[in-house]
Structure formats: structure tokens, C-alpha cells
Design an enzyme around this catalytic site. Structure first.
Site, PDB file in Angstrom:
ATOM      1  CE  LYS A   1      -7.348   1.372   2.216  1.00 42.85           C
ATOM      2  NZ  LYS A   1      -7.750   2.691   2.696  1.00 42.85           N
TER       3      LYS A   1
ATOM      4  CG  HIS B   1      -2.198   0.718   1.020  1.00 40.24           C
ATOM      5  ND1 HIS B   1      -3.325   0.073   0.550  1.00 40.24           N
ATOM      6  CD2 HIS B   1      -2.552   2.007   1.192  1.00 40.24           C
ATOM      7  CE1 HIS B   1      -4.305   0.949   0.460  1.00 40.24           C
ATOM      8  NE2 HIS B   1      -3.863   2.144   0.842  1.00 40.24           N
TER       9      HIS B   1
ATOM     10  NE  ARG C   1      -8.548  10.923   6.222  1.00 39.22           N
ATOM     11  CZ  ARG C   1      -7.676  10.015   5.750  1.00 39.22           C
ATOM     12  NH1 ARG C   1      -8.061   8.769   5.514  1.00 39.22           N
ATOM     13  NH2 ARG C   1      -6.430  10.345   5.523  1.00 39.22           N
TER      14      ARG C   1
ATOM     15  CB  SER D   1      -7.089   5.315   6.185  1.00 38.12           C
ATOM     16  OG  SER D   1      -7.375   5.025   4.858  1.00 38.12           O
TER      17      SER D   1
ATOM     18  CG  ASP E   1     -10.526   3.363   4.908  1.00 36.92           C
ATOM     19  OD1 ASP E   1     -10.076   4.401   5.432  1.00 36.92           O
ATOM     20  OD2 ASP E   1     -10.168   2.976   3.793  1.00 36.92           O
TER      21      ASP E   1
HETATM   22  N1  URA Z   1      -4.152   5.643   1.440  1.00 32.16           N
HETATM   23  C1  URA Z   1      -5.179   5.210   2.206  1.00 32.16           C
HETATM   24  O1  URA Z   1      -5.677   4.109   2.035  1.00 32.16           O
HETATM   25  N2  URA Z   1      -5.630   6.036   3.160  1.00 32.16           N
HETATM   26  C2  URA Z   1      -5.097   7.246   3.381  1.00 32.16           C
HETATM   27  O2  URA Z   1      -5.569   7.935   4.265  1.00 32.16           O
HETATM   28  C3  URA Z   1      -4.038   7.699   2.585  1.00 32.16           C
HETATM   29  C4  URA Z   1      -3.576   6.864   1.592  1.00 32.16           C
END
Ligand code: URA
Length: 432
Positions: free
Chosen positions: A188, A83, A169, A184, A162
Site C-alpha cells: 500500500k 501506517h 485474512r 500488506s 491487498d
Molecule cells: N495493517 C495492514 O495494512 N496489513 C496488515 O496485515 C496488518 C496491519
């Protein structure tokens, strides 16, 4: 729970208990806490922050807001995931996933959408005609089992908190704050069940919050700590986001570039990051190899065409057409000419990201439609020598007016000078 009290306490710099955070998040997910209260709470967090305990409680509540998958157990293998904290031109997962899968390591990932000036993997993948980001949990697991890779959105009921919070956001200027980013991302990663995760923490002008290397290390430590608490191995790469990654910024353009990279024809900085991330993921997998051997295998999969084969099988499996000629092209193209002879000193990542957003590549409000075809190709990068009139970049737009506006914005993002700027590689540090 009274949401206004929790907002007020955070606004005034107080702490919230684990139970309060849990009730707030679960209430928001159910729709009992409306967007306007949650936005106010996020803004209070933006200014006051969350401590380590509160960040863990937030992550935990987000994971508990929906279903979870134990991908490792379902596959009987150690699954890996990656990620990014979000950057401009960051299409890394689309290239990393098939390379890692071609090396025999299952890659199952839940991605996000565009966030402020940075793009999102799901929006990019949706520029592929027919591509479905919404798979059921069973389809997700079966696909990772069958072809070694799946990248999905907040499928079914995985981390619905999320999904809602991220969208909120994005349009309320509450992206750039470490605890919200860390929770966040890690919610995930924890909910989809990969055992090991490589996180790409962006540093520089185009990173959320324009974070410095030191601030990047702090965010990395926070995410490693959240991973440790959930029994996940996490390695963080701190990478340069002072200029856009690769050349392409904009959804379909980025998919094209990711595919080029999978077949060994990508821009240097992007290809380097992709191979580095693959090497680290392979070293974290159950193959029992180190980073050098991981790098060798990743390069091998690119060179022998197996990564491209997996890419095509993956895109087809999710309903898409992997042929790059199927990607929509913008009707208007405009060059951005170099104003003088010289050496490119900087290409402001944030300014290019915002210029692409203005073209329609991202969202200004939650309901905005994303134009997949538009974007910017940055041909000249930091350290490149250019002559006056050379194409620094090319704008791909829906109409003449937006193209002209974007050309000006991209030109302003470039600085051309006399001396070569200090060399700076893509990988700045590794925190594990
Ligand atoms: N990627 C994400 O999944 N969440 C964030 O807040 C920033 C980048």
C-alpha cells in the site's frame, strides 16, 4: 499454474518462485483463484513462513495487481505517509495526518479496515456521517494538493490484491504472520507513492501475534528492506500495545478522541505517540528539519489551532461532518467498576479489542456490518490508582445483553494489585 500444487509445496515447507507467487496473486485478484484456495495458502504461509525473496515477490505482485500513483511527482514535493501494524484503540493516523499537513507537509495515505481484534482507520472514518473513503485517484491527488491531506481506502484500482487478501485474512486467522503483514503494509505504501514512511510497529499483548520487542525489530527490518528495494525511506517506531492506546476503543469513540488530540486535549500516551510520529514524519519531509524541530512544530500546530482547522477542512473535503456531536452514540452505557482499591497492573489490550469486536465494532465474517457507535472507554490505565467501585471503564453498547457480556469481559481484562507496576513509556525503540 495449479494452485493446489503451490499450496501443497508451501504446506510442506518448500519455496515458491517469483513467477509462481505473481501468478497466484494476480490469479486471486482476477477471481481465478477462489477464496478457499487462497485461505489455504495463507494458512500454509502462517505455519511455514516466506523467506525474504518470497516476501519481496509477494509485495511486488500486490503492487502490480493494480494502479500506482507517483504522489511525489504529482505534487512536486516529497510526500510522507504512516501506517501501523495494527493495535487496539489505534486511531493515530486520524490525528497525525492533519497535524503534519498543518505543518506544511503533504500527507496522502491509503488505510485499511479492522483486522481481527484490532480496528481499522477506514471503519473509524466511516463512523463520521457522510465521510467517503472511496476517492478516485485524481480526487485523492487533488485533495492532497489542495488541503494537504487525504486518507482513502483501496481507491479505484490501487492494490486490489491487498484489499481482497486483507478481508480474507481477517476472517481466516491468518493475520498474525510477518511476511503477510509486511507485504500488506508495504504494497500500500509503495503503490500510493509517498517518498518517506513512518511505520508504527506494535509490540505486546494487543499486537498481531502478540509480538515481543525482538519480534517487532524483525518485522521492522523486513519492512525497511522492502522500502529500500522500492526506493522509499522507512523509519519504524516500536510502540507499546500491551494496553489499549489512549482511552477509546470503537470507531466513533476513537474519532472523537483523535479530534480531541488534534486540539490538544487527548490522553497522555496517545498524544505522546501522535506527536512523536509527527516529529519523525516532519524530519523525513522536505522541510529540512530534525526530529526536535519537528516535535516543536507539531506541538505548535496543535496549540495554535491550525491542526484542528486542517482536520475540519479534511473531513469536509471527503464529504463528512467534522462536528463531534454528529457521531452516532450507542444507546446503552454501562460502567465497569473497580473490584478493589489498588493500582492498575494491566489492561489486556487483546481482551478489550475482542470485547469491542463482540459488541459489533469489528467483523467476524467478511460481510458483517460494523456498528460504528459501540465500544469501550478505558478510563483507568496501567499505573493508575483506583478505589473499589471507581469506573475503570465504560461500555457503549447497542443493547443490555451485549453490554452486560462486555462489562464482564472488560473487567477480566483489568488486573488491579498493590504495587505500582514498572513504568513503561509508549515508545520502546526506533529502527531506521
Ligand atoms: N495493517 C495492514 O495494512 N496489513 C496488515 O496485515 C496488518 C496491519
Amino acid at each position: 499454474m495449479r494452485a493446489p500444487e503451490l499450496i501443497e509445496r508451501k504446506r510442506d515447507g518448500g519455496e515458491l518462485s517469483d513467477e509462481e507467487i505473481s501468478e497466484l496473486i494476480l490469479g486471486f485478484t482476477r477471481g481465478d483463484v477462489p477464496d478457499y484456495q487462497m485461505s489455504a495458502w495463507c494458512m500454509a504461509v502462517f505455519f511455514r513462513g516466506l523467506n525474504g525473496r518470497e516476501t519481496h515477490a509477494l509485495t511486488d505482485a500486490m503492487v502490480r495487481s493494480g494502479d500506482t500513483i507517483d504522489l511525489g511527482a504529482a505534487l512536486g514535493r516529497r510526500a510522507v505517509d504512516k501506517h501501523s501494524t495494527g493495535g487496539v484503540g489505534d486511531k493515530t493516523s486520524i490525528a497525525v495526518g492533519p497535524i503534519v499537513a498543518a505543518c506544511g507537509v503533504p500527507f496522502g495515505k491509503m488505510s485499511g479496515r479492522g483486522l481481527a481484534h484490532s480496528g481499522g482507520t477506514l471503519d473509524k472514518l466511516e463512523s463520521i456521517p457522510g465521510f467517503r473513503v472511496e476517492l478516485s485517484i485524481d480526487e485523492f491527488v487533488a485533495q492532497v494538493k489542495d488541503i494537504g491531506i487525504a486518507i482513502v481506502g483501496q481507491t479505484g484500482d490501487l492494490v486490489p490484491a491487498d484489499k481482497k487478501l486483507y478481508a480474507l485474512r481477517d476472517v481466516t486467522a491468518t493475520v498474525d504472520i510477518n511476511p503477510l503483514i509486511a507485504s500488506s503494509i508495504m504494497s500500500k505504501k509503495i503503490a500510493t507513492g509517498a517518498d518517506a514512511v513512518v511505520l508504527d510497529v506494535k509490540v505486546g499483548d494487543g499486537a498481531h501475534g502478540k509480538r515481543t520487542l525482538e519480534e517487532g525489530r524483525v518485522l521492522a527490518e523486513q519492512m525497511i528492506d522492502l522500502g529500500r528495494r522500492a526506493d522509499r525511506e522507512v523509519v519504524c517506531l516500536l510502540t507499546d500495545m500491551d494496553q489499549p492506546l489512549g482511552r477509546a476503543v470503537g470507531n466513533a469513540l476513537e474519532v472523537h478522541e483523535a479530534r480531541d488530540t488534534v486540539r490538544g486535549d487527548g490522553p497522555e500516551d496517545f498524544a505522546e505517540l501522535v506527536l512523536d510520529a509527527c516529529a519523525r514524519l516532519l524530519a523525513l519531509s522536505d522541510l529540512g528539519i530534525d526530529v526536535e524541530e519537528g516535535r516543536r512544530r507539531a506541538e505548535g500546530a496543535v496549540q495554535d489551532g491550525s491542526a484542528l482547522e486542517v482536520y475540519e477542512r479534511w473531513i469536509r473535503a471527503q464529504g463528512g461532518d467534522p462536528d463531534p456531536s454528529a457521531l452516532e452514540q450507542a444507546p446503552v452505557r454501562r460502567p465497569v467498576p473497580a473490584p478493589r482499591d489498588g493500582v492498575v497492573q494491566r489492561v489486556g489490550a487483546r481482551a478489550v479489542g475482542l470485547a469491542a469486536l463482540e459488541l459489533g465494532a469489528g467483523r467476524r465474517t467478511k460481510t458483517d456490518h460494523v456498528d460504528h457507535a459501540v465500544g469501550v472507554l478505558c478510563f483507568a490505565k496501567r499505573g493508575d490508582t483506583v478505589l473499589a467501585g471507581d469506573d475503570l471503564a465504560e461500555v457503549h453498547a447497542r443493547d443490555d445483553a451485549s453490554a452486560e457480556h462486555c462489562v464482564e469481559a472488560v473487567l477480566a481484562a483489568y488486573e488491579v494489585g498493590d504495587e505500582a507496576p514498572p513504568e513503561r513509556g509508549i515508545l520502546l525503540d526506533v529502527v531506521e
